[in-house]
Design a protein around this motif. Structure first.
Motif, mmCIF file in Angstrom:
data_model
loop_
_atom_site.group_PDB
_atom_site.id
_atom_site.type_symbol
_atom_site.label_atom_id
_atom_site.label_comp_id
_atom_site.label_asym_id
_atom_site.label_seq_id
_atom_site.Cartn_x
_atom_site.Cartn_y
_atom_site.Cartn_z
ATOM 1 N N ASP A 276 0.794 -1.415 -0.176
ATOM 2 C CA ASP A 276 -0.184 -0.029 -0.016
ATOM 3 C C ASP A 276 0.933 1.235 0.048
ATOM 4 N N VAL A 277 1.778 1.403 0.686
ATOM 5 C CA VAL A 277 2.627 2.614 0.973
ATOM 6 C C VAL A 277 4.159 2.127 1.286
ATOM 7 N N ALA A 278 4.994 3.043 1.341
ATOM 8 C CA ALA A 278 6.417 2.633 1.602
ATOM 9 C C ALA A 278 6.682 3.636 2.616
ATOM 10 N N TRP A 320 -12.629 10.053 12.110
ATOM 11 C CA TRP A 320 -12.259 9.421 10.866
ATOM 12 C C TRP A 320 -12.180 7.770 11.080
ATOM 13 N N THR A 321 -12.652 7.182 10.255
ATOM 14 C CA THR A 321 -12.643 5.570 10.296
ATOM 15 C C THR A 321 -10.954 5.172 9.803
ATOM 16 N N ALA A 322 -10.953 3.859 10.209
ATOM 17 C CA ALA A 322 -9.729 3.344 9.670
ATOM 18 C C ALA A 322 -9.245 3.410 8.248
ATOM 19 N N ALA A 323 -10.415 3.163 7.380
ATOM 20 C CA ALA A 323 -10.111 3.434 6.035
ATOM 21 C C ALA A 323 -9.939 4.589 5.463
ATOM 22 N N GLN A 324 -10.487 5.665 6.291
ATOM 23 C CA GLN A 324 -10.141 7.017 5.837
ATOM 24 C C GLN A 324 -8.814 7.577 6.393
ATOM 25 N N ILE A 325 -8.350 7.014 7.421
ATOM 26 C CA ILE A 325 -6.957 7.306 7.710
ATOM 27 C C ILE A 325 -5.970 6.748 6.806
ATOM 28 N N ALA A 326 -6.291 5.443 6.256
ATOM 29 C CA ALA A 326 -5.441 4.849 5.525
ATOM 30 C C ALA A 326 -5.368 5.518 4.043
ATOM 31 N N THR A 327 -6.482 5.720 3.856
ATOM 32 C CA THR A 327 -6.490 6.425 2.627
ATOM 33 C C THR A 327 -5.867 7.680 2.528
ATOM 34 N N ARG A 328 -5.838 8.429 3.604
ATOM 35 C CA ARG A 328 -5.122 9.899 3.470
ATOM 36 C C ARG A 328 -3.761 9.589 3.610
ATOM 37 N N GLY A 345 3.805 0.759 -3.421
ATOM 38 C CA GLY A 345 2.306 1.001 -3.405
ATOM 39 C C GLY A 345 1.961 2.319 -3.908
ATOM 40 N N TRP A 346 1.254 3.155 -2.955
ATOM 41 C CA TRP A 346 0.972 4.646 -3.521
ATOM 42 C C TRP A 346 2.147 5.584 -3.200
ATOM 43 N N GLY A 347 3.193 5.235 -2.715
ATOM 44 C CA GLY A 347 4.308 5.956 -2.512
ATOM 45 C C GLY A 347 4.993 6.023 -1.187
ATOM 46 N N VAL A 348 5.761 6.923 -1.058
ATOM 47 C CA VAL A 348 6.616 7.032 0.175
ATOM 48 C C VAL A 348 5.630 7.987 0.899
ATOM 49 N N VAL A 349 5.399 7.474 2.494
ATOM 50 C CA VAL A 349 4.677 8.241 3.338
ATOM 51 C C VAL A 349 5.263 9.626 3.448
ATOM 52 N N ASP A 350 4.119 10.692 3.429
ATOM 53 C CA ASP A 350 4.751 12.004 3.857
ATOM 54 C C ASP A 350 3.913 12.800 5.235
ATOM 55 N N PRO A 351 4.488 12.434 6.180
ATOM 56 C CA PRO A 351 3.598 12.699 7.237
ATOM 57 C C PRO A 351 2.930 14.239 7.327
ATOM 58 N N VAL A 352 3.911 15.429 6.994
ATOM 59 C CA VAL A 352 3.457 16.551 6.865
ATOM 60 C C VAL A 352 2.265 16.875 6.030
ATOM 61 N N ALA A 353 2.181 16.220 4.689
ATOM 62 C CA ALA A 353 1.262 16.300 3.856
ATOM 63 C C ALA A 353 -0.029 15.520 4.408
ATOM 64 N N ALA A 354 0.287 14.384 5.082
ATOM 65 C CA ALA A 354 -1.041 13.831 5.272
ATOM 66 C C ALA A 354 -1.716 14.506 6.515
ATOM 67 N N LEU A 355 -1.142 15.063 7.493
ATOM 68 C CA LEU A 355 -1.621 16.202 8.409
ATOM 69 C C LEU A 355 -2.268 17.310 7.927
ATOM 70 N N THR A 363 -12.780 6.457 1.228
ATOM 71 C CA THR A 363 -12.368 5.298 2.129
ATOM 72 C C THR A 363 -11.472 4.494 1.123
ATOM 73 N N THR A 364 -11.264 4.859 0.080
ATOM 74 C CA THR A 364 -10.432 4.117 -1.015
ATOM 75 C C THR A 364 -9.443 5.292 -1.712
ATOM 76 N N PRO A 365 -8.191 4.951 -1.886
ATOM 77 C CA PRO A 365 -7.253 5.924 -2.830
ATOM 78 C C PRO A 365 -7.782 5.879 -4.212
ATOM 79 N N GLN A 366 -7.505 6.984 -4.682
ATOM 80 C CA GLN A 366 -7.712 7.307 -6.225
ATOM 81 C C GLN A 366 -6.345 7.770 -7.061
ATOM 82 N N PRO A 367 -6.114 7.038 -8.254
ATOM 83 C CA PRO A 367 -4.989 7.861 -8.970
ATOM 84 C C PRO A 367 -5.067 9.206 -9.139
#
Length: 433
Positions: A276-278, A320-328, A345-355, A363-367
């Motif tokens: 899913d992510v790295a 937020w639900t678990a699915a929403q947190i994962a999607t963000r 997966g969808w890329g390398v996690v970016d904590p600042v961008a996520a917050l 509830t699911t990511p989109q391209p």
């Protein structure tokens, strides 16, 4: 990455290409100089054996150290690269994980480490011994917990991604008297759910990457209960081949691969469509039993990095639900293309961008839409020609090799020419050559 200019991206890409090109030369046995390297190469990830049956689990998912690790040793003064890549002040200005509990299902978490002493939540358990989950013989679980919620400590630049979150420890394996397996892992997951944990970190996979009915059903029940399970993708990816690992491959689980300092997949990180992510998983500084810190490599230490980000999001957006947190986390990750790939997966996690994005996620990511489509312009035809990054690295390696050989030939030829010239001059002067 946001704010990076095209010129700087080209410069960084060129630097990485040259670095890899020299790596290709080194791999073929060509030594350009005998000077020592600028830094120690990361050790090859190894596994903590948890048993020899197909149902037993591997709690290591790749535990290695670039140096001998001493439990109760000293701390590392500098700030780890995995924290330097983000703006911690900006991140923790939005959330610190306060009020959020993350269950760590692992080899236990030693609460004698000063950075974890106040991070432990009561109510943990031990499914292979008689402790309360705060004994860790191997040190694996203590490392995992530190990456999530280690408290700041004077004298070191290391702290957890969510430094005010709480850790609920369940030891499912790692006891000297008994090794854990999928059954004890399942019991630990059920116990964590019963204790009310909404985020569970599992930095393990099953032996031989085998599916297990009991574990699958337990994970499914946890997902239905609204729990976000973050799991390591595994460390058997050196061959680049896809393969499923469990519990990371189960539906609803956020599977985390390991990335390196260049935000690219670590060579050992398992590839597969389930990824899913790295997140950073090379040279990861963290806490160890009895005090102090060590470094280690593995997807085991990428997963808690993401679990820490999930804890921050849970504090900031408790509804937020678990699915929403994962999607963000997935949608805000930094990726080379518009959609996911089987390596990161969808890329390398970016904590600042996520917050930083407060909009309510799906509830699911989109391209990502094409850049032109986002601006309302025409969508250009996709370019399918041109060399890949690997081809470019090989081309540069060939150039470097060619230039090196040319210099060797020029030097040798010059020496011969000078010798012949001196011989002829001596002959003309009637002197011995």
């Amino acid at each position: 990455m946001g704010g990076t200019t095209a010129r700087s991206r080209r410069r960084d890409s060129g630097t990485r290409t040259l670095r890899r090109a020299f790596g290709v030369l080194a791999a073929t046995g060509i030594c350009l100089a005998s000077a020592p390297s600028a830094g120690a190469a990361p050790a090859t990830p190894t596994h903590l054996a948890a048993g020899d049956s197909a149902s037993d689990d591997d709690p290591g998912s790749g535990v290695s150290s670039t140096a001998e690790c001493v439990f109760g040793g000293s701390v590392i003064k500098s700030t780890p690269w995995s924290l330097q890549r983000i703006l911690l002040d900006q991140l923790h200005g939005q959330a610190t994980g306060k009020g959020v509990t993350v269950a760590v299902i692992d080899t236990g978490v030693d609460d004698s480490n000063a950075q974890l002493r106040t991070a432990m939540a009561p109510g943990g358990g031990d499914f292979v011994g008689s402790t309360d989950g705060t004994q860790d013989v191997e040190g694996h679980g203590t490392r995992v917990a530190g990456i999530i919620a280690a408290r700041p400590l004077k004298g070191t630049g290391f702290e957890g991604i969510a430094p005010e979150a709480k850790i609920l420890s369940f030891r499912y394996t790692g006891a000297q008297e008994k090794q854990g397996n999928s059954q004890t892992m399942s019991r630990a997951i059920s116990a964590a759910v019963a204790k009310g944990a909404k985020i569970i970190n599992i930095s393990s996979d099953t032996a031989d990457k085998q599916d297990n009915t009991q574990l699958r059903n337990t994970v499914e029940a946890a997902v239905r209960a609204g729990v976000l399970i973050v799991a390591a993708a595994g460390n058997d990816g050196a061959d680049g081949q896809s393969a499923n690992t469990y519990p990371a491959s189960y539906p609803g689980v956020l599977a985390v691969a390991a990335s390196d300092r260049n935000d690219e997949r670590a060579f050992f990180s398992q590839a597969g469509d389930f990824v899913d992510v790295a997140a950073p998983g090379v040279g990861m500084v963290s806490t160890v039993p009895k005090g102090g810190q060590c470094t280690a490599d593995g997807t085991s230490f990428a997963a808690p990095y993401v679990a820490g980000v999930a804890a921050l999001l849970k504090e900031k957006h408790p509804n937020w639900t678990a699915a929403q947190i994962a999607t963000r986390i997935e949608q805000s990750a930094q990726r080379p293309g518009r959609g996911p790939n089987r390596y990161t997966g969808w890329g390398v996690v970016d904590p600042v961008a996520a917050l930083s994005d407060d909009s309510t996620p799906a509830t699911t990511p989109q391209p990502d839409p094409p850049a032109a489509a986002r601006s309302g312009g025409a969508v250009p035809m996709a370019v399918t020609m041109g060399e890949s990054e690997t081809d470019r690295e090989r081309r540069v390696a060939v150039y470097v090799l060619g230039v090196t050989l040319l210099l060797v030939l020029v030097t040798a030829g010059s020496g011969i020419a000078v010798r012949d010239w001196r011989t002829k001059r001596a002959a003309r002067a009637g002197l011995p050559s």
